[in-house]
Design an enzyme around this catalytic site. Structure first.
Site, PDB file in Angstrom:
ATOM      1  N   SER A  14      -0.593   9.710  -3.066  1.00 18.82           N
ATOM      2  CA  SER A  14       0.757   9.580  -2.496  1.00 18.82           C
ATOM      3  C   SER A  14       1.495  10.914  -2.494  1.00 18.82           C
ATOM      4  CB  SER A  14       1.570   8.558  -3.310  1.00 18.82           C
ATOM      5  OG  SER A  14       2.909   8.567  -2.850  1.00 18.82           O
ATOM      6  N   SER A  16       4.740  10.920  -1.874  1.00 18.35           N
ATOM      7  CA  SER A  16       6.158  10.590  -2.074  1.00 18.35           C
ATOM      8  C   SER A  16       6.816  11.366  -3.215  1.00 18.35           C
ATOM      9  CB  SER A  16       6.322   9.079  -2.283  1.00 18.35           C
ATOM     10  OG  SER A  16       5.962   8.415  -1.101  1.00 18.35           O
ATOM     11  N   LYS A  65       3.665  -4.700  -0.066  1.00 17.17           N
ATOM     12  CA  LYS A  65       4.915  -4.762   0.703  1.00 17.17           C
ATOM     13  C   LYS A  65       5.413  -6.193   0.925  1.00 17.17           C
ATOM     14  CE  LYS A  65       4.412  -0.292   2.962  1.00 17.17           C
ATOM     15  NZ  LYS A  65       4.469   0.461   4.206  1.00 17.17           N
ATOM     16  N   ARG A 151      -6.742  -7.247  17.672  1.00 18.82           N
ATOM     17  CA  ARG A 151      -8.109  -7.798  17.679  1.00 18.82           C
ATOM     18  C   ARG A 151      -8.057  -9.328  17.582  1.00 18.82           C
ATOM     19  NH1 ARG A 151     -11.718  -5.607  12.868  1.00 18.82           N
ATOM     20  NH2 ARG A 151     -10.117  -6.732  11.712  1.00 18.82           N
ATOM     21  N   THR A 152      -7.166  -9.820  16.720  1.00 17.93           N
ATOM     22  CA  THR A 152      -6.952 -11.272  16.615  1.00 17.93           C
ATOM     23  C   THR A 152      -5.665 -11.587  17.385  1.00 17.93           C
ATOM     24  OG1 THR A 152      -7.829 -11.076  14.368  1.00 17.93           O
ATOM     25  CG2 THR A 152      -6.823 -13.183  14.954  1.00 17.93           C
ATOM     26  N   PRO A 153      -5.772 -12.038  18.645  1.00 19.17           N
ATOM     27  CA  PRO A 153      -4.574 -12.185  19.487  1.00 19.17           C
ATOM     28  C   PRO A 153      -3.519 -13.107  18.864  1.00 19.17           C
ATOM     29  CG  PRO A 153      -6.573 -12.485  20.780  1.00 19.17           C
ATOM     30  CD  PRO A 153      -7.008 -12.386  19.358  1.00 19.17           C
ATOM     31  N   GLY A 244       1.208  10.342  11.615  1.00 15.65           N
ATOM     32  CA  GLY A 244       2.300   9.645  10.947  1.00 15.65           C
ATOM     33  C   GLY A 244       2.968  10.440   9.834  1.00 15.65           C
TER      34      GLY A 244
HETATM   35  P1  ATR Z   1      -1.631  -2.856   7.506  1.00 13.32           P
HETATM   36  O1  ATR Z   1      -0.666  -3.316   6.476  1.00 13.32           O
HETATM   37  O2  ATR Z   1      -2.101  -1.435   7.352  1.00 13.32           O
HETATM   38  O3  ATR Z   1      -1.160  -3.140   8.899  1.00 13.32           O
HETATM   39  P2  ATR Z   1      -3.284  -5.185   7.699  1.00 13.32           P
HETATM   40  O4  ATR Z   1      -2.092  -6.054   7.536  1.00 13.32           O
HETATM   41  O5  ATR Z   1      -4.576  -5.536   7.020  1.00 13.32           O
HETATM   42  O6  ATR Z   1      -2.981  -3.699   7.251  1.00 13.32           O
HETATM   43  O7  ATR Z   1      -3.551  -5.050   9.284  1.00 13.32           O
HETATM   44  C1  ATR Z   1      -4.583  -4.281   9.789  1.00 13.32           C
HETATM   45  C2  ATR Z   1      -4.504  -4.278  11.310  1.00 13.32           C
HETATM   46  O8  ATR Z   1      -5.527  -3.455  11.838  1.00 13.32           O
HETATM   47  C3  ATR Z   1      -4.678  -5.640  11.926  1.00 13.32           C
HETATM   48  O9  ATR Z   1      -3.903  -5.705  13.099  1.00 13.32           O
HETATM   49  C4  ATR Z   1      -6.185  -5.655  12.222  1.00 13.32           C
HETATM   50  O10 ATR Z   1      -6.561  -6.563  13.228  1.00 13.32           O
HETATM   51  P3  ATR Z   1      -6.833  -8.126  12.852  1.00 13.32           P
HETATM   52  O11 ATR Z   1      -5.468  -8.759  12.738  1.00 13.32           O
HETATM   53  O12 ATR Z   1      -7.614  -8.646  13.988  1.00 13.32           O
HETATM   54  O13 ATR Z   1      -7.572  -8.119  11.550  1.00 13.32           O
HETATM   55  C5  ATR Z   1      -6.350  -4.240  12.713  1.00 13.32           C
HETATM   56  N1  ATR Z   1      -7.730  -3.732  12.600  1.00 13.32           N
HETATM   57  C6  ATR Z   1      -8.411  -3.445  11.486  1.00 13.32           C
HETATM   58  N2  ATR Z   1      -9.627  -2.943  11.774  1.00 13.32           N
HETATM   59  C7  ATR Z   1      -9.716  -2.920  13.139  1.00 13.32           C
HETATM   60  C8  ATR Z   1     -10.721  -2.503  14.055  1.00 13.32           C
HETATM   61  N3  ATR Z   1     -11.879  -2.017  13.655  1.00 13.32           N
HETATM   62  N4  ATR Z   1     -10.443  -2.631  15.378  1.00 13.32           N
HETATM   63  C9  ATR Z   1      -9.263  -3.120  15.801  1.00 13.32           C
HETATM   64  N5  ATR Z   1      -8.287  -3.528  14.981  1.00 13.32           N
HETATM   65  C10 ATR Z   1      -8.495  -3.424  13.666  1.00 13.32           C
END
Ligand code: ATR
Length: 280
Positions: A14, A16, A65, A151-153, A244
């Protein structure tokens, strides 16, 4: 001396403590700021112990969070929308929760990068905690549209539904799609924001390059090596890329302001941090 802390797991890398030490120096505030790795099952206990020991507030990072939002006894509308909280402020028994991630992103894009979002088309990739933290403040910038792809609509649909009223109030066309939806791949967006963790996992880039615009910008919410794949992809296709790191400094500045009532200068801190990271 007033004490603050960032809690996460992992937390070793970190930045921070370094950022807040610089803010304190630049504003003449007397405070100390530590980082603590919290056991995965010990978040609430650790925060309460810190509060009881006299801590004034803390930042919260992955994976706590959502737990932080639940722990707050009062919270900002941003936390209610995102269901995630990165800043806690202690006031007697009260734990006030805020989420400064989205404001940090908007401040970095608008002020530091000079990219106004008003009237623009935005593609937000991801629907996890990171995306949830930034969608509200992005909507408040009144872009023409924000399309959320995931990825998961179903998760994108849920996130957009939770923001429907705000999108309506701000006059923004906010919709959800799967990653490969042809309405998404058939147009270029002014701003493409990667809030998925695909870069971190060094996975394949989640959307086709047709979404990039040569006059636009692409921003990964990650920084350091985790953001390199996405940024290189955008640069290779002629789009300005941003990581970022500016968001990191700006969200810290918003937390500092909440705790201390003083807004620290961010430009010198961001350029020093970039130089430090380049050396490393
Ligand atoms: P964070 O708090 O960093 O957002 P998270 O809540 O686990 O972590 O979310 C990760 C995000 O990255 C999600 O939108 C995930 O898609 P899914 O909801 O379908 O799981 C996305 N993600 C992770 N790996 C991915 C990959 N290889 N390709 C596309 N999307 C990905």
């Amino acid at each position: 001396m007033d004490t603050y802390c960032v809690f996460g797991h992992p937390i070793e890398h970190s930045k921070s403590p370094w950022i807040h030490a610089r803010f304190a120096q630049l504003t003449g505030q007397s405070l100390q700021y530590h980082k603590t790795r919290v056991p995965l099952d010990g978040f609430a206990h650790t925060v309460h112990a810190f509060q009881v020991s006299g801590g004034k507030g803390c930042n919260v990072t992955l994976p706590f969070k959502t737990e932080a939002a639940a722990l707050a006894t009062r919270c900002s509308p941003r936390v209610s929308l995102a269901q995630a909280c990165n800043t806690l402020k202690f006031d007697g028994a009260e734990i006030y929760g805020d989420n400064t991630d989205g404001l940090g992103l908007v401040n970095d894009l608008v002020r530091n990068a000079g990219f106004s979002l008003r009237g623009k088309s935005v593609l937000l990739i991801g629907a996890g905690g990171a995306a949830a933290g930034v969608l509200g403040p992005l909507l408040c910038e009144k872009p023409r549209s924000i399309w959320v792809v995931n990825r998961t609509p179903e998760k994108a649909i849920q996130l957009v539904q939770a923001h429907n009223s705000l999108a309506l109030a701000e006059g923004v066309d906010c919709q959800a799609f799967g990653l490969q939806h042809e309405r998404v791949s058939s147009q270029a967006f002014d701003m493409v924001i990667n809030a998925s963790s695909s870069s971190l996992h060094q996975g394949a880039l989640p959307v086709p390059a047709s979404v990039l615009s040569q006059h636009g910008m692409a921003c990964d919410l990650m920084y350091g090596p985790a953001a390199q794949g996405f940024m290189q992809w955008a640069t290779d296709h002629g789009t300005l890329a941003r990581d970022g790191l500016g968001m990191l400094v700006e969200q810290a500045a918003e937390s500092f302001h909440l705790w201390r009532g003083v807004r620290p200068p961010t430009a010198p801190v961001l350029s020093d941090l970039r130089a430090l990271m380049a050396q490393a």
